[in-house]
Design a protein around this motif. Sequence first.
Motif, PDB file in Angstrom:
ATOM      1  N   HIS A  22      -8.572   0.345 -13.104  1.00 56.04           N
ATOM      2  CA  HIS A  22      -9.276   1.211 -12.464  1.00 56.04           C
ATOM      3  C   HIS A  22     -10.213   1.815 -13.826  1.00 56.04           C
ATOM      4  O   HIS A  22     -11.024   2.102 -14.389  1.00 56.04           O
ATOM      5  CB  HIS A  22      -8.727   2.832 -12.071  1.00 56.04           C
ATOM      6  N   ILE A  29     -10.076   5.059  -1.716  1.00 60.71           N
ATOM      7  CA  ILE A  29      -9.382   6.254  -1.768  1.00 60.71           C
ATOM      8  C   ILE A  29     -10.720   7.379  -1.227  1.00 60.71           C
ATOM      9  O   ILE A  29     -10.927   6.950  -1.563  1.00 60.71           O
ATOM     10  CB  ILE A  29      -8.437   6.366  -3.010  1.00 60.71           C
ATOM     11  N   MET A  50      -0.966   8.564  -6.288  1.00 65.14           N
ATOM     12  CA  MET A  50      -1.424   7.135  -6.105  1.00 65.14           C
ATOM     13  C   MET A  50      -2.161   7.641  -4.517  1.00 65.14           C
ATOM     14  O   MET A  50      -3.114   5.923  -4.684  1.00 65.14           O
ATOM     15  CB  MET A  50       0.552   6.058  -5.930  1.00 65.14           C
ATOM     16  N   LEU A 109       2.970  -0.927 -11.812  1.00 64.52           N
ATOM     17  CA  LEU A 109       1.800  -0.976 -10.310  1.00 64.52           C
ATOM     18  C   LEU A 109       0.600   0.334 -11.880  1.00 64.52           C
ATOM     19  O   LEU A 109      -0.180   0.375 -11.340  1.00 64.52           O
ATOM     20  CB  LEU A 109       2.497  -0.207  -9.634  1.00 64.52           C
ATOM     21  N   PHE A 142      -6.422  -6.737  -5.037  1.00 68.25           N
ATOM     22  CA  PHE A 142      -6.056  -5.057  -5.123  1.00 68.25           C
ATOM     23  C   PHE A 142      -7.659  -4.041  -4.450  1.00 68.25           C
ATOM     24  O   PHE A 142      -8.111  -3.475  -5.509  1.00 68.25           O
ATOM     25  CB  PHE A 142      -5.791  -5.353  -6.590  1.00 68.25           C
ATOM     26  N   ASP A 179      -7.843  -2.656  -2.562  1.00 70.75           N
ATOM     27  CA  ASP A 179      -6.901  -1.365  -1.452  1.00 70.75           C
ATOM     28  C   ASP A 179      -7.787   0.041  -2.592  1.00 70.75           C
ATOM     29  O   ASP A 179      -7.072   1.394  -2.101  1.00 70.75           O
ATOM     30  CB  ASP A 179      -6.678  -1.409  -0.505  1.00 70.75           C
ATOM     31  N   ILE A 180      -7.006  -0.217  -3.064  1.00 73.17           N
ATOM     32  CA  ILE A 180      -6.656   0.884  -4.743  1.00 73.17           C
ATOM     33  C   ILE A 180      -7.680   1.072  -4.783  1.00 73.17           C
ATOM     34  O   ILE A 180      -8.076   2.621  -5.582  1.00 73.17           O
ATOM     35  CB  ILE A 180      -6.136  -0.027  -5.935  1.00 73.17           C
ATOM     36  N   THR A 218      -2.546  -0.818 -12.245  1.00 73.33           N
ATOM     37  CA  THR A 218      -3.663   0.215 -11.588  1.00 73.33           C
ATOM     38  C   THR A 218      -4.990   0.508 -12.647  1.00 73.33           C
ATOM     39  O   THR A 218      -5.879   1.058 -12.522  1.00 73.33           O
ATOM     40  CB  THR A 218      -3.131   1.432 -10.570  1.00 73.33           C
ATOM     41  N   TYR A 232       0.618  -1.443  -2.592  1.00 77.12           N
ATOM     42  CA  TYR A 232       1.046  -0.183  -3.079  1.00 77.12           C
ATOM     43  C   TYR A 232       1.465   0.931  -1.966  1.00 77.12           C
ATOM     44  O   TYR A 232       1.758   1.984  -2.285  1.00 77.12           O
ATOM     45  CB  TYR A 232      -0.856   0.310  -3.845  1.00 77.12           C
ATOM     46  N   GLY A 265      -5.122   5.628  -6.353  1.00 79.34           N
ATOM     47  CA  GLY A 265      -5.121   4.385  -6.213  1.00 79.34           C
ATOM     48  C   GLY A 265      -4.641   4.338  -7.754  1.00 79.34           C
ATOM     49  O   GLY A 265      -5.039   3.022  -7.959  1.00 79.34           O
ATOM     50  N   GLU A 266      -4.343   5.246  -8.696  1.00 80.81           N
ATOM     51  CA  GLU A 266      -3.484   4.639  -9.691  1.00 80.81           C
ATOM     52  C   GLU A 266      -2.378   5.610  -9.846  1.00 80.81           C
ATOM     53  O   GLU A 266      -2.024   6.065  -9.477  1.00 80.81           O
ATOM     54  CB  GLU A 266      -4.333   5.527 -10.513  1.00 80.81           C
TER      55      GLU A 266
END
Length: 431
Positions: free
Chosen positions: A46, A97, A145, A38, A91, A93-94, A42, A15, A149-150
């Motif tokens: 979430h 944040i 993002m 994405l 994923f 790393d999302i 995401t 991302y 993270g979204e």
Amino acid sequence: MEKKVNLELFPEKIYISDIAGKKMKIRIYGPDSLNKQLALITHYLHNRDSESAKTYKEEAVAGIKELVTYKYPNINLKSFVAENPLQYGLFKDIFNIPYPSPEKPLFTFIDLFAGMGGFRIAMQKQGGKCVFSSEWNEFAQKTYMANFGEMPFGDITKEDTKKYIPDNFDILCAGFPCQPFSIAGISKKNSLGRAHGFLDKAQGTLFFDVADIIDRKRPKAFFLENVKNLVSHDKGNTFKIISETLKALDYDIYYQIMDGKAFVPQHRERIMIIGFDKLYFKGKESFSFPELSEPQKTISDILEPNPEDKYTLSDKLWGYLRNYAEKHKAKGNGFGYGMTDLNGISRTLSARYYKDGSEVLIPQGENSNPRRLTPRECARLMGYEDNYIINAVSDVQAYRQCGNSVVVPLITAVSEKVVKSLLDNKHEQTS
């Protein structure tokens, strides 16, 4: 020419490495953009532990499978892995944040015209979980993002975007742009599927799309923000249409013009519009706007100690601004640059600040040209904390985003009152 996305850092950094604010299409996604993929993935990840996940699950799981098999063509990815990729190290790393969702949310909300995410920060501080976000600007999407993270969904005027809004969220948030409202024109009696007074007259505006979503989804409350001039636009007819439209949707309406200078060293007046569903609250919401204090901060409080030289105005630009101001002063006009008192507050920051910085100039002594604020200083001027990531985009885009942003601590103060009304009512209904 079709671009292929670089997945060398997949899955941990995909991302960050590849959104870049550009809508890149790749073969594995067919007609859809990477940004939409994405957004689905995401939003699903979430919300995986909530009811809202079902809105995104099918397409998100398919997207996760495609991403993994594109990177690792020999892998036989099972559905259960794609449904819960975090368990298998994908994923992660999302969630690494600055502004994660609360672990035990007290309510849910959606974030329309999300921009930099000022509403999201304010609502998360009250214990809220965002279950849907949308923002059409690709650079603002990148900033959002990086901090949440979204990936926000795109154009909220499109049915293809609206279809992903989940049901049963509590609060709708929207700092919707103010476009000219056309009262005259062709009447559309079924603008929302059934007659709703003045809604047909608001057709073609972004407010119409907000009203449409309120009508479809029936949030318990909404929080709208707009420019002060919304009240006086078209001799008051525009705001009359808006308020009567919202009342026709069966909501009690509260509104007030408030100045962000109580929280940040900037004169920035905006109208706050709050609505409560009459069917849910039955007129018993205990809401009042917060009382604001006089300014507590000055421009000097937000300045960086050693800004780069590139923020100092060139001789050519500084000469142009002075000549421009003198020309209009001779005509009796008030147009011109704003040299800011370091012990006072600034003018309103605009989205055009990147062009010349004229509305907020920082003096640097008699023998030096003034300078612009840095992007970080602009973020501080809007009330963003220093852990907020402002440099995920260029300076130009960061200036635009700050100039279009809400004042975060002001939105936070109002949201505290909105959420209190919501939670008090929930408590009464369950006790």
